[in-house]
Design a protein around this motif. Structure first.
Motif, PDB file in Angstrom:
ATOM      1  N   SER A  62      -1.300  -3.454   1.406  1.00 39.35           N
ATOM      2  CA  SER A  62      -1.226  -2.198   1.975  1.00 39.35           C
ATOM      3  C   SER A  62       0.293  -1.847   2.318  1.00 39.35           C
ATOM      4  O   SER A  62       0.759  -2.830   3.135  1.00 39.35           O
ATOM      5  CB  SER A  62      -2.014  -1.393   2.859  1.00 39.35           C
ATOM      6  OG  SER A  62      -3.460  -1.675   2.240  1.00 39.35           O
ATOM      7  N   SER A  81      -8.356   7.789  -3.196  1.00 41.53           N
ATOM      8  CA  SER A  81      -9.181   6.660  -2.946  1.00 41.53           C
ATOM      9  C   SER A  81      -9.683   6.738  -1.623  1.00 41.53           C
ATOM     10  O   SER A  81      -8.985   7.511  -0.566  1.00 41.53           O
ATOM     11  CB  SER A  81      -8.288   5.412  -3.347  1.00 41.53           C
ATOM     12  OG  SER A  81      -8.896   4.337  -2.652  1.00 41.53           O
ATOM     13  N   LEU A  83      -9.351   4.167   0.263  1.00 43.25           N
ATOM     14  CA  LEU A  83      -8.106   3.327   0.722  1.00 43.25           C
ATOM     15  C   LEU A  83      -7.005   4.132   1.370  1.00 43.25           C
ATOM     16  O   LEU A  83      -6.583   4.159   2.414  1.00 43.25           O
ATOM     17  CB  LEU A  83      -7.539   2.129  -0.105  1.00 43.25           C
ATOM     18  CG  LEU A  83      -6.534   1.412   0.468  1.00 43.25           C
ATOM     19  CD1 LEU A  83      -6.809   0.699   1.457  1.00 43.25           C
ATOM     20  CD2 LEU A  83      -5.943   0.437  -0.533  1.00 43.25           C
ATOM     21  N   ASP A  84      -6.540   5.376   0.654  1.00 41.55           N
ATOM     22  CA  ASP A  84      -5.509   6.080   1.282  1.00 41.55           C
ATOM     23  C   ASP A  84      -5.897   6.814   2.446  1.00 41.55           C
ATOM     24  O   ASP A  84      -5.150   7.017   3.529  1.00 41.55           O
ATOM     25  CB  ASP A  84      -5.097   7.001   0.407  1.00 41.55           C
ATOM     26  CG  ASP A  84      -5.922   8.019  -0.271  1.00 41.55           C
ATOM     27  OD1 ASP A  84      -6.653   8.955   0.429  1.00 41.55           O
ATOM     28  OD2 ASP A  84      -6.223   8.093  -1.569  1.00 41.55           O
ATOM     29  N   THR A 184       0.843   8.859  -2.653  1.00 40.85           N
ATOM     30  CA  THR A 184       0.185   7.470  -3.028  1.00 40.85           C
ATOM     31  C   THR A 184      -0.137   7.055  -4.372  1.00 40.85           C
ATOM     32  O   THR A 184      -0.170   7.842  -5.407  1.00 40.85           O
ATOM     33  CB  THR A 184      -1.407   7.586  -1.991  1.00 40.85           C
ATOM     34  OG1 THR A 184      -1.899   6.383  -2.141  1.00 40.85           O
ATOM     35  CG2 THR A 184      -2.476   8.405  -2.685  1.00 40.85           C
ATOM     36  N   ALA A 186      -2.776   4.615  -4.443  1.00 38.59           N
ATOM     37  CA  ALA A 186      -3.882   3.842  -3.907  1.00 38.59           C
ATOM     38  C   ALA A 186      -5.030   3.682  -5.011  1.00 38.59           C
ATOM     39  O   ALA A 186      -5.848   2.855  -5.163  1.00 38.59           O
ATOM     40  CB  ALA A 186      -4.539   4.185  -2.678  1.00 38.59           C
ATOM     41  N   ALA A 202      -0.708  -1.358  -2.697  1.00 32.41           N
ATOM     42  CA  ALA A 202      -1.295   0.038  -2.637  1.00 32.41           C
ATOM     43  C   ALA A 202      -0.394   0.708  -1.817  1.00 32.41           C
ATOM     44  O   ALA A 202      -0.016   0.076  -0.721  1.00 32.41           O
ATOM     45  CB  ALA A 202      -2.666   0.288  -2.205  1.00 32.41           C
TER      46      ALA A 202
END
Length: 245
Positions: A62, A81, A83-84, A184, A186, A202
């Motif tokens: 990341s 995502s 993740l973001d 992003t 991601a 990402a």
């Protein structure tokens, strides 16, 4: 074979991620009950755990670019995502999200989201949702922090386009605070659905902040143009190739 190995690694990572949530929630519970800052610390610990384990379990690193806000501000982000969400939250001191009201009923997630000051919104009717959003934001002013909103209203797969909703512009005008656009890529590595996590880097990028005071229409057009252009650039950097047709 390579794909199968990565899929198994992804499965183990996902199980670890879900197992960590109740463990950290219980560990931080006494502090979180006493102070909302305990809940913030718990959520930061969880975000960092997932980001860290993704790096060595599935090879998904990341990277946060730009300058995240440390003062009270509006953060208007691209959402691809889970993740973001974690990357943005980890990058700012006290993030609180505009979120679907139904998520408040999710075990652990809902209780901690409420404790850190997230703003639940019922999105049945747009006008009523915006009015409720503004009222909740105003009530939450005693909790200093960075209010994160996803301007397209939902998580979208890489390359999918959807108009930016007026709620972000209304919040920008009502709050009279600097807005930090966020791009992003991601979703290329951590898709909306499925087990598989793709190795790579990402990126979440905090773009040049937009000062308060712009007319709503001008602000929204500027926000969309900058976030979409930056996100498209990050997708190309990640090697994303949109599907034909």
């Amino acid at each position: 074979m390579k794909y199968a190995i990565q899929w198994v690694r992804s499965l183990v990572f996902n199980l670890s991620m879900y197992a960590a949530m109740p463990v950290l929630a219980i560990a931080y519970l006494p502090w979180a009950m006493f102070s909302p800052y305990g809940a913030v610390a718990a959520c930061h610990a969880y975000a960092r755990y997932v980001i860290w384990t993704a790096g060595w379990m599935v090879g998904l690193k990341s990277e946060v670019r730009g300058t995240p806000p440390t003062e009270e501000a509006l953060v208007a982000a691209k959402h691809q995502s889970f993740l973001d969400i974690l990357m943005i939250f980890d990058a700012i001191p006290h993030g609180k999200f505009i979120m679907k009201a139904i998520l408040l009923y999710a075990p652990i997630l809902g209780q901690y989201a409420y404790r850190i000051g997230c703003i639940p919104v019922n999105r049945g009717k747009r006008g009523a949702a915006i009015a409720k959003m503004l009222a909740d934001v105003e009530k939450g002013d005693k909790l200093p922090g960075q209010l994160v909103i996803y301007s397209q209203g939902t998580r979208l797969a890489p390359g999918v386009k959807r108009p930016y909703k007026v709620g972000t512009a209304v919040l920008y005008e009502q709050m009279n605070q600097t807005c930090y656009p966020v791009a992003t890529n991601a979703g290329v590595f951590w898709p909306r659905r499925g087990v598989y996590r793709k190795p790579g880097v990402a990126v979440v990028e905090f773009l040049e902040p937009i000062p308060p005071g712009l007319p709503k229409e001008q602000f929204l057009a500027k926000l969309e143009a900058e976030v979409e252009a930056a996100s498209d650039r990050l997708l190309v950097e990640a090697g994303f190739v949109p599907k034909e047709g």
